[in-house]
Design a protein around this motif. Sequence first.
Motif, PDB file in Angstrom:
ATOM      1  N   LYS A  28       0.572  -1.429  -0.194  1.00 43.55           N
ATOM      2  CA  LYS A  28       0.073  -0.103   0.092  1.00 43.55           C
ATOM      3  C   LYS A  28       0.641   1.319   0.178  1.00 43.55           C
ATOM      4  O   LYS A  28       0.674   2.641  -0.657  1.00 43.55           O
ATOM      5  N   LEU A  65      -1.425   4.382  -1.275  1.00 38.67           N
ATOM      6  CA  LEU A  65      -2.475   4.043  -0.304  1.00 38.67           C
ATOM      7  C   LEU A  65      -2.608   5.042   0.988  1.00 38.67           C
ATOM      8  O   LEU A  65      -3.357   4.761   1.468  1.00 38.67           O
ATOM      9  N   GLN A 118      -1.566  -0.492  -9.784  1.00 39.85           N
ATOM     10  CA  GLN A 118      -3.040  -1.405  -9.901  1.00 39.85           C
ATOM     11  C   GLN A 118      -2.791  -2.751  -8.300  1.00 39.85           C
ATOM     12  O   GLN A 118      -1.712  -2.967  -8.568  1.00 39.85           O
ATOM     13  N   ILE A 119      -3.960  -3.129  -7.511  1.00 46.24           N
ATOM     14  CA  ILE A 119      -3.452  -4.153  -6.711  1.00 46.24           C
ATOM     15  C   ILE A 119      -4.823  -4.751  -6.634  1.00 46.24           C
ATOM     16  O   ILE A 119      -5.840  -4.817  -7.448  1.00 46.24           O
ATOM     17  N   PHE A 123      -6.882  -8.031  -4.429  1.00 46.23           N
ATOM     18  CA  PHE A 123      -6.849  -8.219  -2.861  1.00 46.23           C
ATOM     19  C   PHE A 123      -6.766  -9.757  -2.587  1.00 46.23           C
ATOM     20  O   PHE A 123      -7.096 -10.154  -3.859  1.00 46.23           O
ATOM     21  N   GLN A 124      -6.507 -10.647  -1.299  1.00 48.52           N
ATOM     22  CA  GLN A 124      -6.281 -11.553  -0.756  1.00 48.52           C
ATOM     23  C   GLN A 124      -8.120 -11.632  -0.770  1.00 48.52           C
ATOM     24  O   GLN A 124      -8.286 -13.156  -1.059  1.00 48.52           O
ATOM     25  N   SER A 154     -13.401  -7.556  -1.743  1.00 49.28           N
ATOM     26  CA  SER A 154     -12.550  -6.206  -2.795  1.00 49.28           C
ATOM     27  C   SER A 154     -13.717  -5.683  -3.506  1.00 49.28           C
ATOM     28  O   SER A 154     -13.109  -5.051  -4.283  1.00 49.28           O
ATOM     29  N   ARG A 169     -10.852  -6.111 -13.333  1.00 48.30           N
ATOM     30  CA  ARG A 169     -10.259  -5.053 -13.182  1.00 48.30           C
ATOM     31  C   ARG A 169      -9.254  -3.707 -12.978  1.00 48.30           C
ATOM     32  O   ARG A 169      -9.229  -2.950 -13.309  1.00 48.30           O
ATOM     33  N   ALA A 170      -8.234  -4.349 -12.498  1.00 48.90           N
ATOM     34  CA  ALA A 170      -7.089  -4.083 -12.396  1.00 48.90           C
ATOM     35  C   ALA A 170      -6.593  -3.610 -13.564  1.00 48.90           C
ATOM     36  O   ALA A 170      -6.324  -2.893 -14.169  1.00 48.90           O
TER      37      ALA A 170
END
Lengths: 470, 669
Positions: free
Chosen positions: B405, B410, B441-442, B444-445, B450, B514-515
Amino acid sequence: MIKPLLLGTDALVFLLVALVVLFAVYARKREHLAAPWRDVVRSRIAVASLVVLAAYTLVGLMDSVHFRKALPMQAGQQEVQYGGDVLSVLDILLGPVRTQVETTYSAPFATHLYAKEYMLDEQGKEVRGYPRLKYGGAQLSDPEVDKWPDIRRRVLLSVLETLGVMLLIYVLFGALLARRWRKPVPVALRDIARGRCAVPWRTALGTLGAVVLLIALIANMSAAWHMLGTDKVGQDVLYQSIKSIRTGLVIGTLTTLIMLPFAVLLGMMAGYFRGWVDDVIQYLYTTLNSIPGVLLIAAAVLMMQVYMANHPEMFETMAERADMRLLFLCMILGITSWTGLCRLLRGETLKLRELDYVQAGSAFGVSGFRIMMRHLLPNLMHLVMITVVLDFSGLVLAEAVLSYVGVGVDPTTMSWGNMINRARLEMAREPIVWWSLLSAFVFMFTLVLSANLFSDVVRDAFDPRLRTER
Amino acid sequence: MKQALLQVKDLSVRIGQGENAIRPVDGVSFEIRAGETFALLGESGCGKSMTALALLRLLPKPAGEIVGGSIQLAGEELLGLTERNMRGVRGGRIAMIFQEPMTSLNPVMTVGAQIAESVEQHKQLRGEPLRRRVLELLNAVGIPDVERRYQEYPHQLSGGMKQRVMIAIALAGDPDLLIADEPTTALDVTIQAQVLELIAKLQKDRGMAVLLITHDLGVVAGIADRVAVMYAGQLVEQAPRERFFTAPQHPYSRKLFAALPDSSKREQRLTVIPGSVPPLNRAFHGCRFAERCDRAWDVCRSRQPAWFQTGDGQIVRCHLADPGLSAPDEALAEATATAAPDKTAAGTPLLVVDDLKVWFPIQRGLFKRTVGHVRAVDGVSLDIPRGQTLALVGESGCGKTTVGKGILQLLQPTGGSVWFENLELTRLKGEALRSQRSQFQIIFQDPFSSMNPRMSVGDIVEEGMAAQRIGRSAAQRRERVLELLEQVGLRPEHVRRYPHEFSGGQRQRICIARALAVSPKLIVCDEPTSALDVSVQAQILNLLRDLQHSLGLSYLFITHDISVVSYLAERIAVMYLGRIVEQGPVSEILDRPRHPYTQALLSAVPSIDQAGERKVIRLQGDMPSPSNPPQGCHFHPRCPQAMAVCREIYPPVSEIGADHRLRCHLFNN
């Protein structure tokens, strides 16, 4: 000639109606909003209370269309003059209930006044006794004998009318649903009667039947009887109770309308931006919360009263003045009651802002305001919905309490709180006058009970923990 | 052969009524002998936990119901017992420990009181003997300083400690059978190794039987005696451990092995099991695995297979093992894994992080005075070349997510610099930063939190494009969304659906789409597969690898899973308490770890091959708090090779070999 008049609260009421309609259109397309509402209308309790609430709302809306009647033209008069009386559509519909005013107290279904007066007997001698009412049972020559047969006849007539009307509604409704379900009409009618449909139409129609019966009774009785008696100045208590509906609804809904922007925006901002924004907003609502609500309301209302007394030229009619006070009461109630929801939304936002999808939004460079509108608000909507519905009944009761204390609505505005306030003296009288209090109680109780039952179902439908996975 | 302690015959559980009733357990039979460890293995949603709850008759009421079968504990039928007698069995003869030690303990009761409650219930002890018994139990589960811990509250304990307390509570009634439902899934590998060791030791000491429920083949390999594989509410294979690991018979078991990522499969695509576990609310006619099985043929779809012996105590529920049937030839042909092309050679660095620090202030008092800092990230330096993957490995709480992050801005870094291409990201503000956000971009877990549940998939994927003003019109963006969905293996009609309609793997694909929507050059993958089952994990890893090849993406892969690292990454950075302790090429680090922490971490990873031979380096205690790191080398309190100098000075960087750096006094010349 009539002159339409848009009071402040009327405008807001219609704005609210427009918002509700817009929201309904918006929610139809959004599954996460539409699905819980579909669950709501599948509950029997919700449907029954919804019908009752709809009846109240209808009365309230009809009472929100105001106008002034033109006075008869005087000789040499150029312009039309309008009367000081502000009437509403409801007043016209109620007709005799409004206009048939006695001189003072009379009990429900009475033929004589409740207080002894000096009057002339047949011989022209002055005697002290209970005089006949001007309107209540005036059509009867011998009240002792004819009273109950007359009432029975009218009740029977009302029941028959109700049956007829309900049968008509049932068939029309069945035909309508039959087309939607793509079934023959008789099958649809049977399904409704046996309760074999997703929405409990049978319960809805049953409740509607009760409402229609009430309307029929009022229509048949009111010309000849005071069903709920009359008050000190001889006005029909039924009329007062019905007129009070608007006041109750206005307080319950407009207050919410006024407080929602505060609560939602400030709550979301505090939770999302944190830092000094959070500190300021928290400080604000903590301070506001520590001032006793009644004290603040009393101070504000009294100040308003003084201001209005000093500026009589601002108001053309009494009604406008009373309405301004009602609106002001809504505002002050709204300003004192946003803190609870705001705190709730702040907490929920604090939780939501740490969720991955909000973080993902920031990672895309989406602006703070857009994140609040797209990601936070829709996920807070269920809390807002639950709070609004639960608060409604509380506010209706708050009005009654405030009016009783004397800092509520204008004494000329008809409201349950004012009725109860006046009943304080009536109850102390000998023999006591009980019908004003009872009538206010029954009307208010029905509204609050159905609102509470409805909000219960709404809460269950929107509570994510109670919702089953689908 | 020992006497069977627990005998389950034809157990069936139903949840819900009517057409949508789910049958999470459907005709399960097995037996557990006294003193053995029996592992129930399977993906999520296969009915493992329901089986365990059914054994204790603790199914969720009123929806859940045992509809058939029998459960005999040492010859006594449990299903016939009254609720009152059943209470004596629970905890007294069968005890259970749960997955989440964080939520299984009551936060307002002391640890001692919670154990005492259970002891009192089963042993009728009072006063001093009760206290002594509790201390004994705490000792037995390896908790140091028991007198002090007795008085403490759950929040004062670490995750591993809490799980030990849970085990102590379970042991209070001296149970014959301990049911452990994913006991180590929520724990880090080093702690997991400790807890598994503890369970194995307790079992040996007390002659207790253990029913171990897990999805992790590595855990099974470590401690199980016998293994049963569960799939879609049924057992499909049962075998002794050695037999199961050398010659799994059921195609599902084989696929589970094949889907495990590891370094030997580096240049291949992982074998995937297509699709996901079928919903259990429908009636099955053929084999439940048939639609995901690449060896299925006609019989599999029309007839339920029976149990077949394949020797040595191994039984399997598959038509392939039926001696009376001959499988057609093509069904026997195993699908071969296709090799992926070689990666492009390492280019110039895309991202250079230098001495990154992210500190969180600790504020106290009325005026929020800052009294200290949580040094979540404390001087991390790393670089990622174009088109390559750097894996950031470490236990939970070591700050690896914060690094991710911090790089993406972020979180505002406290110090250091992040150079992305030729831009210093930490100095960018407002609009300048916002316009660069499409570059990195990220993912997530948790694929469930998310995505905004109130937005359709199309809106979710499109959001970034709209924010970055990519695509000239809404129609153009929509077109691009459809392209992206196809790229990640979803269908165009999914665009109107909402996230809750998708499985975990599919959701993770949406997150990837999305990323990708903003055409980034770097993706930070924050444990993207740790919430997924093995077979689905393989699908996602394949997808990530394919995308890297076709789009030339760089990944910062944050994970605690060493097998994934060895499969996907070129380089590894090992983090401990906010700092990178060792960093180098994947083959170097995995084959020849130098730092004592790396060595311990790698040795603690449960492995499926020859469990007996590996030696676990057992670390003492837990990771210290980053708000108050130890003096000198952060690792010295737990390090088996700590020297005097380690307590004084934080070690500088030592270079050994090409591109292999570490911070340890052992290598400090």
